[in-house]
Design an enzyme around this catalytic site. Structure first.
Site, PDB file in Angstrom:
ATOM      1  N   ARG A  71      -3.914  -6.220  -0.135  1.00  0.00           N
ATOM      2  CA  ARG A  71      -3.305  -6.301  -1.464  1.00  0.00           C
ATOM      3  C   ARG A  71      -2.260  -7.406  -1.540  1.00  0.00           C
ATOM      4  NH1 ARG A  71      -0.029  -1.306  -4.126  1.00  0.00           N
ATOM      5  NH2 ARG A  71       1.769  -2.616  -3.687  1.00  0.00           N
ATOM      6  N   HIS A 118      -3.482   3.120 -11.829  1.00  0.00           N
ATOM      7  CA  HIS A 118      -4.628   3.227 -10.925  1.00  0.00           C
ATOM      8  C   HIS A 118      -4.444   4.416  -9.985  1.00  0.00           C
ATOM      9  CE1 HIS A 118      -1.776   0.403  -9.034  1.00  0.00           C
ATOM     10  NE2 HIS A 118      -2.192   0.886  -7.877  1.00  0.00           N
ATOM     11  N   ASP A 135       2.263   0.265  -9.955  1.00  0.00           N
ATOM     12  CA  ASP A 135       3.128  -0.228  -8.892  1.00  0.00           C
ATOM     13  C   ASP A 135       4.414  -0.834  -9.454  1.00  0.00           C
ATOM     14  OD1 ASP A 135       0.976   0.347  -7.194  1.00  0.00           O
ATOM     15  OD2 ASP A 135       0.160  -1.673  -7.412  1.00  0.00           O
TER      16      ASP A 135
HETATM   17  C1  SIN Z   1      -2.929   1.056  -4.428  1.00  0.00           C
HETATM   18  O1  SIN Z   1      -2.424   2.017  -4.984  1.00  0.00           O
HETATM   19  O2  SIN Z   1      -2.428  -0.068  -4.482  1.00  0.00           O
HETATM   20  C2  SIN Z   1      -4.216   1.232  -3.644  1.00  0.00           C
HETATM   21  C3  SIN Z   1      -5.411   1.292  -4.516  1.00  0.00           C
HETATM   22  C4  SIN Z   1      -6.666   1.480  -3.712  1.00  0.00           C
HETATM   23  O3  SIN Z   1      -6.617   1.476  -2.486  1.00  0.00           O
HETATM   24  O4  SIN Z   1      -7.735   1.629  -4.316  1.00  0.00           O
END
Ligand code: SIN
Length: 279
Positions: A268, A253, A100
């Site tokens: 989040r 991720h 991110d």
């Molecule tokens: C994200 O990319 O922030 C989402 C990750 C997730 O939903 O597992």
């Protein structure tokens, strides 16, 4: 054990932390968590079921909150991004390898993702270690990468013309705010661990600085394959009330989209980082 915490490595990266209530973290436990975060790069906590206020309060112990420009937020909590997929929706948020905020000149430190509703099966998240991936390259490749910088952008993902925005069916917005471009070293010195970390990702990296897209693609593709290798990654299976806290400067991720017809809702909270220096 570390104090009263039990910290168990998950392999290539990540650790499960047990013996802590995230609403009542003592200063001693906080010290142990800081060390574990620098070492393991993702921490997992289970059975926490934090209220939104407690989620924000725990995040604030690590730094200032970064309010994401593009995500819908949880009602009444503008600082908590809602990462949701409804049963009738096809696309999920973050269903590809990425880190991110690499499009920001000062990228976010990391995020705390809290599972509110998980599908009966599937909906796992993959994590990969960019520090481990750098350490398994040859000396010659490491030396060459240390000389490079890369250009990152938010425009092709969150901008008005981006296909991804259409696929998200209103879960992301504010496309006019997708104006960020940033240049970072390809190998950064990790601000907490001091380890060299590969800092490119398929989500937001466009090219090497001073190279064309076409010239950059073969080497970027090689690095993407390399970082995502099974030996550098883990798969985390969620349960309601689990919280993952990952470091954007050391990890990638990928939210696995394999639960069509079921609902998944995550909250989040993202934490501000620092400018990144070369390794
Ligand atoms: C994200 O990319 O922030 C989402 C990750 C997730 O939903 O597992």
């Amino acid at each position: 054990m570390s104090g009263d915490l039990k910290i168990t490595s998950k392999g290539a990266l990540g650790a499960l932390v047990e013996g802590v209530d995230l609403t009542q973290v003592t200063p001693e436990q906080m010290g142990a968590l800081e060390q574990a975060f620098a070492q393991h790069e993702v921490l997992f906590f289970e059975n926490q079921s934090l209220a939104p206020e407690a989620h924000l309060a725990f995040a604030e112990r690590w730094g200032e909150i970064n309010v994401n420009r593009f995500f819908a937020h949880v009602e009444g909590h503008p600082a908590i991004a809602q990462v949701v997929k409804e049963p009738e929706q096809q696309g999920n948020i973050g269903g590809y390898w990425h880190t991110d905020h690499s499009y920001d000149q000062v990228p976010a430190l990391g995020s705390m993702l809290l599972a509110r509703e998980v599908p009966p099966t599937g909906g796992d998240t993959l994590f990969a270690s960019c520090t481990r991936a750098f350490s398994t390259l040859s000396e010659g490749m490491q030396q060459m990468l240390l000389t490079l910088r890369a250009v990152h952008s938010s425009r092709h993902v969150f901008g008005a013309q981006a296909e991804y925005m259409d696929a998200m069916e209103g879960r992301l917005g504010n496309a006019e705010a997708a104006t960020q471009d940033a240049v970072h070293p390809v190998v950064i010195r990790h601000p907490l661990s001091g380890r060299p970390s590969l800092y490119v990702n398929p989500g937001f990296t466009l090219r090497f600085d001073g190279w064309t897209d076409k010239e950059s693609a073969p080497l970027l593709d090689f690095l993407y394959q390399h970082i995502g290798r099974a030996e550098h990654s883990i798969r985390y299976e969620w349960s309601e009330g689990a919280l993952a806290f990952w470091d954007n400067r050391a990890t990638w991720h990928w939210a696995v989209n394999d639960y069509q017809g079921s609902r998944r809702e995550m909250h989040r909270v993202t934490i501000e980082g620092v400018e990144l220096g070369a390794a």
